[in-house]
Design a protein around this motif. Sequence first.
Motif, PDB file in Angstrom:
ATOM      1  N   TYR A  20       0.809  -1.224   0.000  1.00  0.00           N
ATOM      2  CA  TYR A  20       0.000   0.000   0.000  1.00  0.00           C
ATOM      3  C   TYR A  20       0.843   1.276   0.000  1.00  0.00           C
ATOM      4  CZ  TYR A  20      -3.621  -3.308   1.137  1.00  0.00           C
ATOM      5  OH  TYR A  20      -4.476  -4.366   1.096  1.00  0.00           O
ATOM      6  N   GLY A  74      -6.881  -3.253 -11.437  1.00  0.00           N
ATOM      7  CA  GLY A  74      -5.743  -2.595 -10.806  1.00  0.00           C
ATOM      8  C   GLY A  74      -5.262  -1.381 -11.580  1.00  0.00           C
ATOM      9  N   GLU A 133     -10.096   2.496   2.362  1.00  0.00           N
ATOM     10  CA  GLU A 133      -8.706   2.942   2.423  1.00  0.00           C
ATOM     11  C   GLU A 133      -8.614   4.335   3.038  1.00  0.00           C
ATOM     12  OE1 GLU A 133      -6.594   2.542  -1.231  1.00  0.00           O
ATOM     13  OE2 GLU A 133      -6.479   0.353  -1.051  1.00  0.00           O
ATOM     14  N   CYS A 155      -5.394  -9.904  -5.132  1.00  0.00           N
ATOM     15  CA  CYS A 155      -3.929  -9.844  -5.061  1.00  0.00           C
ATOM     16  C   CYS A 155      -3.339  -9.345  -6.379  1.00  0.00           C
ATOM     17  CB  CYS A 155      -3.371 -11.227  -4.720  1.00  0.00           C
ATOM     18  SG  CYS A 155      -3.733 -11.786  -3.043  1.00  0.00           S
ATOM     19  N   CYS A 180      -4.092  -5.570  -6.585  1.00  0.00           N
ATOM     20  CA  CYS A 180      -3.244  -4.788  -5.673  1.00  0.00           C
ATOM     21  C   CYS A 180      -1.845  -4.623  -6.235  1.00  0.00           C
ATOM     22  CB  CYS A 180      -3.181  -5.467  -4.307  1.00  0.00           C
ATOM     23  SG  CYS A 180      -4.646  -5.230  -3.287  1.00  0.00           S
TER      24      CYS A 180
END
Length: 209
Positions: free
Chosen positions: A2, A130, A147, A193, A196
């Motif tokens: 992140y 993404g 977030e 995943c 990200c």
Amino acid sequence: MYKERIKSYINEKRSAHLSFFKRGTGLLIGVSLVAASLQLLLVKNYIIDGGIVGISILLSHISDNEMEYYILLLNAPFLLLGLLYLGKRFLMISLGSLLFLSLELYMLEPVPAITNNPILVILLGGICLGMGVGMIIRFGGSLDGTEILAIILSKRTSFSIGQYVLFFNFFIFSSAIFVFGLIEAAYSLATFCVACKTIDLTLKNIYKK
């Protein structure tokens, strides 16, 4: 995971040099990628994203209401928090992105999924999602209120932003097991995943100043 996206959130000068046209074009492309990923690959194969979008997909399946309504409704309180902590420009860009996303999701809803192959869905869906989210963040906005909440909570506790986001998504993907099934939840986690990693690569390399 992140680090790059949070740096883009909290930097008030991010993409400030961009013209209105360039910023708007980048946001529109990002929103279109997200909408295409969701409606043409993920949702119709019972695969969810993390965060508010994932919750919206689950609620839409349970209630038979359109997911775009939940995306707008659930993000509303987090946008207000974003206004207080991340600024007015962040609010306007995020709100505009969410409105365009809802419109495109509505327009693409009747279109069937382009593939049912789980490997292709995970890879193509995760990469498109993404890239889209990464572009939206890079140009100053957000589609995920969780977030925003993680940023604010991390400043007041000993837990990191990543730990909060993973904590939120643990419950979201766990809920997917009961709604769609274990296999679909595993596919969702794999897609998350991929998405990200693509977000971080997008912010770090493609749009790096």
